[in-house]
Design an enzyme around this catalytic site. Sequence first.
Site, PDB file in Angstrom:
ATOM      1  N   PHE A 175      -3.041   7.414  -1.916  1.00 17.58           N
ATOM      2  CA  PHE A 175      -1.799   7.520  -2.667  1.00 17.58           C
ATOM      3  C   PHE A 175      -1.477   8.988  -2.912  1.00 17.58           C
ATOM      4  CE2 PHE A 175       0.977   7.517  -6.374  1.00 17.58           C
ATOM      5  CZ  PHE A 175       1.929   6.601  -5.954  1.00 17.58           C
ATOM      6  N   ARG A 186       8.164  13.959  -8.053  1.00 24.67           N
ATOM      7  CA  ARG A 186       9.050  14.144  -6.890  1.00 24.67           C
ATOM      8  C   ARG A 186       9.411  15.601  -6.639  1.00 24.67           C
ATOM      9  NH1 ARG A 186      10.853   9.060  -5.253  1.00 24.67           N
ATOM     10  NH2 ARG A 186      11.332   7.561  -6.891  1.00 24.67           N
TER      11      ARG A 186
END
Length: 176
Positions: free
Chosen positions: A153, A166
């Site tokens: 991940f 992000r």
Amino acid sequence: MIHLHDKSFEPFISSEEIDFAITNMAKQMDDDFFDEVPVFIGVLNGSFMVLSDLMKKYRGMCEVNFVRMASYEGTQSTGDVKQLIGLDQDLEGRTVVIVEDIVDTGNTVEELKAIFKEKKVKHLKIATLFFKPEAYKKEIKIDYVGIRIPNKFIVGYGLDYDGLGRNLPDVYQLAQ
Ligand code: IMP
Ligand code: MG
């Protein structure tokens, strides 16, 4: 080490490596589309960074657009089915390149492919910055891959953990 919500992440892929991978993707695309005007379509939210950087390196004439995958509302029986929202352009006869941040199981790519098939496009190509070969369960060919990664991940460069991360220019992996 960075901390997002309840988890810690360690540095994994630098912004320089990402830049190099995107440069190569852009070069390949320039070669492939030299006689066409492709429409690059980013799948929000994750692809906003990769599409932005890819477009700055792509030299040919092109169009740029964004779409989003959303879960159907009011179809309790088929909670998994996705719909495409935000497509404001006729794509009939066009060469379309779907640009993804990451391809994991391939479910999203499969859904996108089915949806775009109905738009009567001339060629449909799939590009992704990150690809997890060990997690990928589909037969669909991914035409452009930036960086292959193990089944881990990751966050950063458009990718989030529950909304955060992000904006990070580098990519981090979940720390053990
Ligand atoms: P799919 O399994 O290929 O359909 O990927 C589904 C979506 O999961 C991607 O578009 C991402 O939004 C998200 N995803 C998959 N792997 C990661 C990851 O490592 N970090 C963050 N998001 C991910
Ligand atoms: Mg995505």
